[in-house]
Motif scaffolding. Sequence first.
Motif, PDB file in Angstrom:
ATOM      1  N   PHE A  37       0.746  -1.302  -0.260  1.00  0.00           N
ATOM      2  CA  PHE A  37      -0.083  -0.121   0.221  1.00  0.00           C
ATOM      3  C   PHE A  37       0.924   1.380  -0.126  1.00  0.00           C
TER       4      PHE A  37
ATOM      5  N   GLY B  16      -4.146   4.036  -0.854  1.00  0.00           N
ATOM      6  CA  GLY B  16      -4.405   3.426  -2.069  1.00  0.00           C
ATOM      7  C   GLY B  16      -4.981   2.151  -1.979  1.00  0.00           C
ATOM      8  N   LYS B  17      -5.377   1.532  -2.988  1.00  0.00           N
ATOM      9  CA  LYS B  17      -6.090   0.272  -2.871  1.00  0.00           C
ATOM     10  C   LYS B  17      -5.328  -0.951  -2.671  1.00  0.00           C
TER      11      LYS B  17
ATOM     12  N   GLN C 153     -10.915  -2.804   7.230  1.00  0.00           N
ATOM     13  CA  GLN C 153     -10.441  -3.349   5.892  1.00  0.00           C
ATOM     14  C   GLN C 153     -11.621  -4.561   5.279  1.00  0.00           C
TER      15      GLN C 153
ATOM     16  N   MET D 178     -14.147  -4.994  -0.717  1.00  0.00           N
ATOM     17  CA  MET D 178     -14.630  -4.227  -1.739  1.00  0.00           C
ATOM     18  C   MET D 178     -14.255  -2.818  -1.382  1.00  0.00           C
ATOM     19  N   ARG D 179     -13.990  -2.415  -0.222  1.00  0.00           N
ATOM     20  CA  ARG D 179     -13.456  -0.791   0.214  1.00  0.00           C
ATOM     21  C   ARG D 179     -12.402  -0.816   0.406  1.00  0.00           C
ATOM     22  N   GLY D 180     -11.453  -1.705   0.768  1.00  0.00           N
ATOM     23  CA  GLY D 180      -9.985  -1.617   0.928  1.00  0.00           C
ATOM     24  C   GLY D 180     -10.038  -0.984   2.445  1.00  0.00           C
TER      25      GLY D 180
END
Lengths: 119, 114
Positions: A91, A110-111, B37, B40-42
Amino acid sequence: AQKVTQAQTEISVVEKEDVTLDCVYETRDTTYYLFWYKQPPSGELVFLIRRNSFDEQNEISGRYSWNFQKSTSSFNFTITASQVVDSAVYFCALSEASNSGGSNYKLTFGKGTLLTVNP
Amino acid sequence: DAGVIQSPRHEVTEMGQEVTLRCKPISGHNSLFWYRQTMMRGLELLIYFNNNVPIDDSGMPEDRFSAKMPNASFSTLKIQPSEPRDSAVYFCASSLIEARYEQYFGPGTRLTVT
């Protein structure tokens, strides 16, 4: 508003290959901080590095190196000679102060990029 | 040095039950953060405290969620009543105050609501 984009959702490499994880950020502040975290399969989040916006010097730590370029708003992470133990989600994160004293702030993640290193 | 401590590590509960997650920050750290966490949404910031005072709770999903920090060494995140969509890994993190300091994360609590 601050934003961090890690465009690579997943990367798969073979052991000993070099790999670069991309991170692009958006911020209106002139003072901000960038971070990389590692999340191995065990689940914990491990801090790797911090960079402030005034320091564009690249950093190397063993097989890890980081390239910070303000001109392109990027803070990329390179692993040289990757190993299976490097397999994890990585990340990138951005922190900027929401008040002048810097005591109120948010860390935007970030994702993440899932890196798989195959033997 | 002990890192951030969270308990329990795993929690399985039935819908409608109250769930309390606990966190002990690193000694000397004066900022504490709760994250959630999910795939889907991180990673989402739920709430954070500076010197035990809640600063920003805009990430708390709804009134069913509440967090407290009664002293510098302890914080709780409570969900009442819990719902299946609350299933996630909840992380607590701590740091020194100021944007320039990195956050150190606990091992997380994996919550499953059935």
